[in-house]
Write a protein that holds these residues in place. Structure first.
Motif, mmCIF file in Angstrom:
data_model
loop_
_atom_site.group_PDB
_atom_site.id
_atom_site.type_symbol
_atom_site.label_atom_id
_atom_site.label_comp_id
_atom_site.label_asym_id
_atom_site.label_seq_id
_atom_site.Cartn_x
_atom_site.Cartn_y
_atom_site.Cartn_z
ATOM 1 N N TYR A 148 2.843 -6.020 -2.966
ATOM 2 C CA TYR A 148 2.040 -5.434 -4.037
ATOM 3 C C TYR A 148 1.246 -6.516 -4.759
ATOM 4 O O TYR A 148 1.668 -7.665 -4.840
ATOM 5 C CB TYR A 148 2.922 -4.709 -5.058
ATOM 6 C CG TYR A 148 3.317 -3.325 -4.622
ATOM 7 C CD1 TYR A 148 2.754 -2.206 -5.202
ATOM 8 C CD2 TYR A 148 4.248 -3.151 -3.613
ATOM 9 C CE1 TYR A 148 3.111 -0.937 -4.790
ATOM 10 C CE2 TYR A 148 4.615 -1.883 -3.192
ATOM 11 C CZ TYR A 148 4.043 -0.783 -3.787
ATOM 12 O OH TYR A 148 4.392 0.472 -3.373
ATOM 13 N N GLY A 149 0.114 -6.118 -5.293
ATOM 14 C CA GLY A 149 -0.708 -7.018 -6.077
ATOM 15 C C GLY A 149 -1.406 -6.232 -7.166
ATOM 16 O O GLY A 149 -1.195 -5.025 -7.317
ATOM 17 N N LEU A 150 -2.228 -6.916 -7.910
ATOM 18 C CA LEU A 150 -2.983 -6.282 -8.984
ATOM 19 C C LEU A 150 -4.246 -5.668 -8.407
ATOM 20 O O LEU A 150 -5.046 -6.360 -7.776
ATOM 21 C CB LEU A 150 -3.348 -7.322 -10.046
ATOM 22 C CG LEU A 150 -4.117 -6.783 -11.253
ATOM 23 C CD1 LEU A 150 -3.215 -5.898 -12.103
ATOM 24 C CD2 LEU A 150 -4.665 -7.934 -12.089
ATOM 25 N N ARG A 151 -4.416 -4.359 -8.576
ATOM 26 C CA ARG A 151 -5.628 -3.688 -8.125
ATOM 27 C C ARG A 151 -6.616 -3.649 -9.286
ATOM 28 O O ARG A 151 -6.277 -3.246 -10.388
ATOM 29 C CB ARG A 151 -5.348 -2.255 -7.664
ATOM 30 C CG ARG A 151 -6.659 -1.510 -7.350
ATOM 31 C CD ARG A 151 -6.458 -0.271 -6.555
ATOM 32 N NE ARG A 151 -5.754 -0.505 -5.316
ATOM 33 C CZ ARG A 151 -6.300 -1.042 -4.223
ATOM 34 N NH1 ARG A 151 -7.555 -1.423 -4.226
ATOM 35 N NH2 ARG A 151 -5.576 -1.205 -3.124
ATOM 36 N N VAL A 152 -7.815 -4.114 -9.019
ATOM 37 C CA VAL A 152 -8.897 -4.068 -10.000
ATOM 38 C C VAL A 152 -10.021 -3.281 -9.361
ATOM 39 O O VAL A 152 -10.443 -3.576 -8.242
ATOM 40 C CB VAL A 152 -9.380 -5.492 -10.373
ATOM 41 C CG1 VAL A 152 -10.517 -5.419 -11.378
ATOM 42 C CG2 VAL A 152 -8.235 -6.324 -10.914
ATOM 43 N N GLY A 153 -10.489 -2.268 -10.050
ATOM 44 C CA GLY A 153 -11.554 -1.452 -9.468
ATOM 45 C C GLY A 153 -12.170 -0.524 -10.482
ATOM 46 O O GLY A 153 -12.067 -0.730 -11.688
ATOM 47 N N LEU A 154 -12.815 0.498 -9.962
ATOM 48 C CA LEU A 154 -13.477 1.505 -10.782
ATOM 49 C C LEU A 154 -12.853 2.854 -10.518
ATOM 50 O O LEU A 154 -12.485 3.174 -9.401
ATOM 51 C CB LEU A 154 -14.959 1.620 -10.408
ATOM 52 C CG LEU A 154 -15.942 0.637 -10.987
ATOM 53 C CD1 LEU A 154 -17.347 1.031 -10.554
ATOM 54 C CD2 LEU A 154 -15.862 0.572 -12.482
ATOM 55 N N LEU A 165 -6.895 -0.733 -13.505
ATOM 56 C CA LEU A 165 -5.937 -1.815 -13.274
ATOM 57 C C LEU A 165 -4.611 -1.186 -12.893
ATOM 58 O O LEU A 165 -4.210 -0.195 -13.480
ATOM 59 C CB LEU A 165 -5.690 -2.616 -14.559
ATOM 60 C CG LEU A 165 -6.674 -3.659 -14.990
ATOM 61 C CD1 LEU A 165 -6.177 -4.318 -16.266
ATOM 62 C CD2 LEU A 165 -6.906 -4.694 -13.932
ATOM 63 N N GLY A 166 -3.944 -1.762 -11.934
ATOM 64 C CA GLY A 166 -2.635 -1.251 -11.574
ATOM 65 C C GLY A 166 -2.029 -2.099 -10.476
ATOM 66 O O GLY A 166 -2.665 -3.009 -9.948
ATOM 67 N N PHE A 167 -0.791 -1.796 -10.138
ATOM 68 C CA PHE A 167 -0.130 -2.489 -9.045
ATOM 69 C C PHE A 167 -0.192 -1.611 -7.814
ATOM 70 O O PHE A 167 0.069 -0.414 -7.883
ATOM 71 C CB PHE A 167 1.320 -2.820 -9.422
ATOM 72 C CG PHE A 167 1.410 -3.787 -10.567
ATOM 73 C CD1 PHE A 167 1.046 -5.120 -10.391
ATOM 74 C CD2 PHE A 167 1.811 -3.377 -11.816
ATOM 75 C CE1 PHE A 167 1.103 -6.020 -11.441
ATOM 76 C CE2 PHE A 167 1.876 -4.272 -12.874
ATOM 77 C CZ PHE A 167 1.513 -5.598 -12.676
ATOM 78 N N ASP A 168 -0.560 -2.207 -6.700
ATOM 79 C CA ASP A 168 -0.807 -1.429 -5.491
ATOM 80 C C ASP A 168 -0.652 -2.331 -4.267
ATOM 81 O O ASP A 168 -0.569 -3.550 -4.387
ATOM 82 C CB ASP A 168 -2.233 -0.865 -5.547
ATOM 83 C CG ASP A 168 -2.436 0.352 -4.665
ATOM 84 O OD1 ASP A 168 -1.501 0.753 -3.944
ATOM 85 O OD2 ASP A 168 -3.552 0.903 -4.684
#
Length: 99
Positions: free
Chosen positions: A28-34, A45-48
């Motif tokens: 898992y990592g930090l998801r950054v998106g729209l 932002l979230g863990f995915d």
């Protein structure tokens, strides 16, 4: 290539603490998106885990997943963690927010 986003030290410490406290797997990592459309969307932002559309970045020891389709919209973002009287949480700001 330069990292597309920055993560403040406070955010980095909180991300690591959250991953460890919740025993979240290394995949898992930090998801950054729209979320939503490019013009009216909000930052996500979230863990995915990584998907086939993601670009993986290792920023200050944090795995960051960014969907290639969102990359142009998130370049230059800064992820911070703030503790205030109304609670604490992550904040996302752009360079234009800081000027």
């Amino acid at each position: 290539m330069e990292d597309p986003i920055t993560i403040t030290e406070a955010a980095r410490e909180e991300i690591i603490s959250t991953l460890q406290a919740n025993k979240i797997p290394d995949s898992y990592g930090l998801r950054v998106g729209l979320k939503g459309g490019a013009c009216s969307g909000t930052f996500l932002l979230g863990f995915d885990t990584q998907s086939e559309f993601d670009q993986l970045y290792l920023i200050d020891g944090i795995r960051v997943y960014i969907d290639r389709r969102h990359l142009m919209y998130v370049v230059g973002l800064s992820v911070d963690y703030e503790e205030g009287m109304n609670g604490s949480g992550y904040t996302v700001s752009t360079l234009s927010d800081k000027q």
